[in-house]
Design a protein around this motif. Structure first.
Motif, PDB file in Angstrom:
ATOM      1  N   MET A   1       7.111  25.475  -7.712  1.00 31.79           N
ATOM      2  CA  MET A   1       8.529  25.513  -8.088  1.00 31.79           C
ATOM      3  C   MET A   1       8.688  25.380  -9.592  1.00 31.79           C
ATOM      4  N   ASN A   2       9.604  26.182 -10.147  1.00 29.02           N
ATOM      5  CA  ASN A   2       9.977  26.066 -11.550  1.00 29.02           C
ATOM      6  C   ASN A   2      11.436  25.644 -11.658  1.00 29.02           C
ATOM      7  N   ILE A   3      11.733  24.817 -12.641  1.00 33.85           N
ATOM      8  CA  ILE A   3      13.093  24.327 -12.861  1.00 33.85           C
ATOM      9  C   ILE A   3      13.599  24.888 -14.183  1.00 33.85           C
ATOM     10  N   PHE A   4      14.846  25.363 -14.173  1.00 33.64           N
ATOM     11  CA  PHE A   4      15.466  25.929 -15.373  1.00 33.64           C
ATOM     12  C   PHE A   4      16.718  25.121 -15.707  1.00 33.64           C
ATOM     13  N   VAL A   5      16.778  24.610 -16.935  1.00 29.71           N
ATOM     14  CA  VAL A   5      17.888  23.755 -17.364  1.00 29.71           C
ATOM     15  C   VAL A   5      18.589  24.420 -18.551  1.00 29.71           C
ATOM     16  N   TYR A   6      19.898  24.604 -18.424  1.00 21.86           N
ATOM     17  CA  TYR A   6      20.711  25.179 -19.498  1.00 21.86           C
ATOM     18  C   TYR A   6      21.721  24.130 -19.954  1.00 21.86           C
ATOM     19  N   SER A   7      21.874  23.945 -21.264  1.00 19.51           N
ATOM     20  CA  SER A   7      22.736  22.854 -21.729  1.00 19.51           C
ATOM     21  C   SER A   7      23.449  23.191 -23.031  1.00 19.51           C
ATOM     22  N   ASP A   8      24.525  22.435 -23.257  1.00 18.86           N
ATOM     23  CA  ASP A   8      25.290  22.538 -24.500  1.00 18.86           C
ATOM     24  C   ASP A   8      25.933  21.174 -24.765  1.00 18.86           C
ATOM     25  N   GLU A   9      26.618  21.055 -25.865  1.00 16.44           N
ATOM     26  CA  GLU A   9      27.231  19.783 -26.244  1.00 16.44           C
ATOM     27  C   GLU A   9      28.699  19.991 -26.565  1.00 16.44           C
ATOM     28  N   SER A  10      29.449  18.896 -26.590  1.00 14.36           N
ATOM     29  CA  SER A  10      30.856  18.951 -26.963  1.00 14.36           C
ATOM     30  C   SER A  10      31.191  17.690 -27.766  1.00 14.36           C
TER      31      SER A  10
ATOM     32  N   ASN B   1      35.170  10.107 -34.645  1.00 13.23           N
ATOM     33  CA  ASN B   1      35.152  10.568 -33.258  1.00 13.23           C
ATOM     34  C   ASN B   1      34.830   9.426 -32.297  1.00 13.23           C
ATOM     35  N   ASP B   2      35.351   9.532 -31.092  1.00 11.71           N
ATOM     36  CA  ASP B   2      35.118   8.509 -30.075  1.00 11.71           C
ATOM     37  C   ASP B   2      34.032   8.895 -29.080  1.00 11.71           C
ATOM     38  N   LEU B   3      33.950  10.189 -28.748  1.00 10.73           N
ATOM     39  CA  LEU B   3      33.053  10.627 -27.679  1.00 10.73           C
ATOM     40  C   LEU B   3      32.175  11.787 -28.109  1.00 10.73           C
ATOM     41  N   PHE B   4      30.983  11.789 -27.567  1.00  6.77           N
ATOM     42  CA  PHE B   4      30.076  12.932 -27.704  1.00  6.77           C
ATOM     43  C   PHE B   4      29.483  13.205 -26.330  1.00  6.77           C
ATOM     44  N   VAL B   5      29.337  14.477 -25.988  1.00  6.63           N
ATOM     45  CA  VAL B   5      28.950  14.857 -24.627  1.00  6.63           C
ATOM     46  C   VAL B   5      27.847  15.907 -24.629  1.00  6.63           C
ATOM     47  N   PHE B   6      26.893  15.741 -23.724  1.00  8.55           N
ATOM     48  CA  PHE B   6      25.999  16.829 -23.326  1.00  8.55           C
ATOM     49  C   PHE B   6      26.366  17.220 -21.904  1.00  8.55           C
ATOM     50  N   GLY B   7      26.275  18.503 -21.596  1.00  8.98           N
ATOM     51  CA  GLY B   7      26.504  18.961 -20.236  1.00  8.98           C
ATOM     52  C   GLY B   7      25.633  20.164 -19.939  1.00  8.98           C
ATOM     53  N   GLY B   8      25.342  20.375 -18.674  1.00  8.02           N
ATOM     54  CA  GLY B   8      24.509  21.525 -18.356  1.00  8.02           C
ATOM     55  C   GLY B   8      24.319  21.769 -16.876  1.00  8.02           C
ATOM     56  N   ALA B   9      23.479  22.750 -16.594  1.00 12.03           N
ATOM     57  CA  ALA B   9      23.227  23.199 -15.232  1.00 12.03           C
ATOM     58  C   ALA B   9      21.734  23.236 -14.964  1.00 12.03           C
ATOM     59  N   VAL B  10      21.365  23.010 -13.696  1.00  9.12           N
ATOM     60  CA  VAL B  10      19.967  23.017 -13.265  1.00  9.12           C
ATOM     61  C   VAL B  10      19.792  24.055 -12.163  1.00  9.12           C
ATOM     62  N   PHE B  11      18.782  24.905 -12.325  1.00  9.28           N
ATOM     63  CA  PHE B  11      18.470  25.917 -11.314  1.00  9.28           C
ATOM     64  C   PHE B  11      17.025  25.738 -10.859  1.00  9.28           C
ATOM     65  N   LEU B  12      16.807  25.910  -9.561  1.00  8.78           N
ATOM     66  CA  LEU B  12      15.492  25.639  -8.984  1.00  8.78           C
ATOM     67  C   LEU B  12      14.723  26.905  -8.625  1.00  8.78           C
ATOM     68  N   SER B  13      15.227  28.054  -9.043  1.00  8.82           N
ATOM     69  CA  SER B  13      14.492  29.313  -8.876  1.00  8.82           C
ATOM     70  C   SER B  13      15.097  30.354  -9.807  1.00  8.82           C
ATOM     71  N   LYS B  14      14.325  31.377 -10.136  1.00 10.79           N
ATOM     72  CA  LYS B  14      14.841  32.467 -10.954  1.00 10.79           C
ATOM     73  C   LYS B  14      15.944  33.211 -10.226  1.00 10.79           C
ATOM     74  N   GLU B  15      15.780  33.353  -8.907  1.00 11.58           N
ATOM     75  CA  GLU B  15      16.783  34.073  -8.121  1.00 11.58           C
ATOM     76  C   GLU B  15      18.131  33.368  -8.184  1.00 11.58           C
ATOM     77  N   GLU B  16      18.124  32.053  -7.974  1.00 12.78           N
ATOM     78  CA  GLU B  16      19.359  31.272  -8.040  1.00 12.78           C
ATOM     79  C   GLU B  16      19.991  31.387  -9.424  1.00 12.78           C
ATOM     80  N   ARG B  17      19.163  31.294 -10.448  1.00 18.14           N
ATOM     81  CA  ARG B  17      19.644  31.396 -11.824  1.00 18.14           C
ATOM     82  C   ARG B  17      20.283  32.756 -12.085  1.00 18.14           C
ATOM     83  N   ASP B  18      19.616  33.822 -11.656  1.00 21.51           N
ATOM     84  CA  ASP B  18      20.092  35.169 -11.948  1.00 21.51           C
ATOM     85  C   ASP B  18      21.381  35.488 -11.191  1.00 21.51           C
TER      86      ASP B  18
END
Length: 230
Positions: A1-10, A18-35
């Motif tokens: 199994m390969n894991i793909f993580v995509y992320s960005d910040e706000s 500033n009061d807040l800083f954020v990271f957020g993102g998505a996790v996919f557990l296959s190329k098919e799911e990601r695509d």
């Protein structure tokens, strides 16, 4: 199994303004799911380009579209596994902000821990079998990260998820979550060219908005893990 993580910040990591800083993102557990997710997201973007009268080269980002259209983009990724971290900057030690490297190390730590907590949750739910994971691939919006900062994040993630970490204060070794992983790679991307980094932008913006509204509890669902720091 390969894991793909995509992320960005706000937000901006600057406690003076500033009061807040954020990271957020998505996790996919296959190329098919990601695509599949990528194709759905592009279809939603296409509709929004027409609504907002964007040209073909303008990037569809959370800061440039209406709340209604942000909601449409978010619904297109509603079912995927998501993660995030909210940093309350006012509670972060002043000394961390005094040196650029300290700031970057703190952000690397926050990012790493938020991803780790997501992985732990997926393991607990039986969605990830730890000894079946062979590769983890991170795709991070490059923004203005300096070259040495990129290297340090890559090193921190590889240490955490491939080699394990050692706490020198307590002489305790923490083994990696995935004993058979062979590759931990980090790609710093231009979001205009990587669809799912743009999706991560929408996720991070959503977390930032809800955190500011003190409604972050509304996002804590089965497929959305959010932690708070410090």
């Amino acid at each position: 199994m390969n894991i793909f993580v995509y992320s960005d910040e706000s937000g901006v990591f600057d406690k003076l303004h500033n009061d807040l800083f954020v990271f957020g993102g998505a996790v996919f557990l296959s190329k098919e799911e990601r695509d599949i997710c990528g194709r759905k997201y592009i279809a939603a973007e296409r509709v929004i380009r027409e609504r907002e009268h964007f040209d073909l080269v303008s990037e569809v980002k959370a800061t440039t579209i209406s709340n209604t259209n942000k909601g449409k983009l978010y619904r297109s990724i509603n079912q995927i596994e998501k993660f995030g971290v909210v940093i309350n900057e006012k509670k972060v030690l002043d000394s961390i902000f005094s040196v650029k490297k300290s700031k970057q190390r703190y952000l690397d730590f926050a990012y790493k821990i938020s991803v780790k907590r997501k992985f732990e949750d997926l393991i607990k739910r039986g969605i990830i079998i730890p000894n079946q994971v062979e590769g983890i691939y991170f795709f991070v919006d490059e923004h203005t990260t300096a070259t040495d900062g990129k290297y340090e994040l890559r090193e921190a993630l590889e240490q955490e998820f491939r080699f394990g970490t050692y706490n020198w204060n307590y002489s305790v070794f923490f083994p990696p979550l995935f004993p058979n992983v062979k590759t931990v790679d980090v790609c710093f991307c231009n979001s205009s060219k990587v669809t799912l980094v743009r999706a991560a932008d929408i996720i991070a913006n959503k977390i930032y908005y809800y955190a500011n509204e003190k409604r972050i509890y509304e996002l804590r669902k089965d497929n959305f893990n959010i932690i708070n720091l410090p």
